[in-house]
Design a protein around this motif. Structure first.
Motif, mmCIF file in Angstrom:
data_model
loop_
_atom_site.group_PDB
_atom_site.id
_atom_site.type_symbol
_atom_site.label_atom_id
_atom_site.label_comp_id
_atom_site.label_asym_id
_atom_site.label_seq_id
_atom_site.Cartn_x
_atom_site.Cartn_y
_atom_site.Cartn_z
ATOM 1 N N UNK A 54 0.697 -1.190 -0.015
ATOM 2 C CA UNK A 54 -0.018 -0.015 -0.170
ATOM 3 C C UNK A 54 1.015 1.314 -0.052
ATOM 4 N N UNK A 55 1.984 1.193 0.995
ATOM 5 C CA UNK A 55 2.782 2.537 1.016
ATOM 6 C C UNK A 55 3.539 2.456 -0.126
ATOM 7 N N UNK A 102 3.108 6.056 -3.094
ATOM 8 C CA UNK A 102 4.230 6.766 -3.588
ATOM 9 C C UNK A 102 4.492 6.789 -5.110
ATOM 10 N N UNK A 103 3.930 5.834 -5.619
ATOM 11 C CA UNK A 103 4.318 5.716 -7.209
ATOM 12 C C UNK A 103 3.162 6.802 -7.755
ATOM 13 N N UNK A 122 -5.945 2.387 12.193
ATOM 14 C CA UNK A 122 -5.070 3.378 12.552
ATOM 15 C C UNK A 122 -4.129 3.549 11.115
ATOM 16 N N UNK A 123 -3.668 2.574 10.716
ATOM 17 C CA UNK A 123 -2.784 2.535 9.415
ATOM 18 C C UNK A 123 -3.348 3.369 8.180
ATOM 19 N N UNK A 124 -4.809 3.275 8.095
ATOM 20 C CA UNK A 124 -5.651 3.568 6.845
ATOM 21 C C UNK A 124 -5.896 5.184 7.393
ATOM 22 N N UNK A 125 -5.968 5.736 8.546
ATOM 23 C CA UNK A 125 -6.217 6.903 9.166
ATOM 24 C C UNK A 125 -4.817 7.725 8.970
ATOM 25 N N UNK A 126 -3.835 7.176 9.056
ATOM 26 C CA UNK A 126 -2.458 7.671 9.122
ATOM 27 C C UNK A 126 -2.033 7.777 7.318
ATOM 28 N N UNK A 127 -2.241 6.897 6.863
ATOM 29 C CA UNK A 127 -1.504 6.859 5.446
ATOM 30 C C UNK A 127 -2.641 6.916 4.221
ATOM 31 N N UNK A 128 -3.936 7.349 4.668
ATOM 32 C CA UNK A 128 -4.909 7.463 3.523
ATOM 33 C C UNK A 128 -5.045 9.089 3.138
#
Length: 194
Positions: free
Chosen positions: A40-41, A45-46, A188-194
């Motif tokens: 996902x990360x 970035x792409x 938490x991952x989705x909240x931070x990285x979305x």
């Protein structure tokens, strides 16, 4: 004879073979979700990443999964104390909350579709596809948890779960708490990285 062999294995390994197997399953699921979230990360970035609001039902589902962990713990403690009525009630409540979680996931997907966020195909974007995969694979594991929970509930109705026979409820509790922890990580991952 088979029971003696299992007892023998437990004393050799220091842990019951079923617990050991469950921990192997949990480790493999952790590795799978680590791969998904890493991908996902990297993919984000792409570029060509669709920005959209996460469905609010994800927060509601987070509250539901925390509540289900509480009721699962109540079931475990009730079994330890041989309070079989509370055990059964807590398992039914946990199952109900698990089903409510899955309904919430379905409604979250409906919100995504309503906002033109799709999985795969010409109209899709990797951002939406990743969200469907992360929540869908977790949902699949929650369904397996519900099946395990149902088996434990049926066993409790037959008085096979109590303070002198805790293995089934221990395994179910470990797996259910793991699913709750995994969801908290994903949210938490989705909240931070979305």
């Amino acid at each position: 004879m088979v029971e003696n062999k299992i007892e023998e294995q437990r004393s050799t390994l220091g842990v019951h073979p079923l617990k050991f197997s469950l921990w192997l399953i949990i480790i493999s699921i952790i590795m799978m979700f680590a791969a998904f979230t890493s991908a996902y990360i990297v993919r984000r970035e792409e570029g060509n990443w669709l920005e959209f609001d996460l469905p609010t039902v994800l927060l509601i589902n987070t509250v539901i999964i925390i509540a289900s962990s509480i009721t699962m713990h109540w079931a475990y403690e009730s079994a330890k104390k041989d309070n079989l009525q509370h055990l059964k009630l807590a398992l039914v409540l946990t199952a109900g909350l698990g089903i409510a979680f899955l309904v919430g996931q379905w409604n979250g997907w409906a919100d995504l579709v309503q906002n033109n966020v799709y999985f795969g195909g010409a109209q899709s974007n990797p951002a939406g596809s990743f969200l469907y995969v992360l929540t869908g694979v977790h949902g699949f594991h929650l369904i397996t948890g519900l099946i395990f929970l149902l088996i434990t509930l049926i066993s409790s109705l037959k008085y096979k779960v109590h303070s002198k026979n805790m293995l089934r409820i221990q395994l179910c509790t470990i797996y259910w708490h793991f699913l709750g922890g995994l969801w908290l990580y994903l949210y938490i991952f989705l909240r931070i990285n979305h």
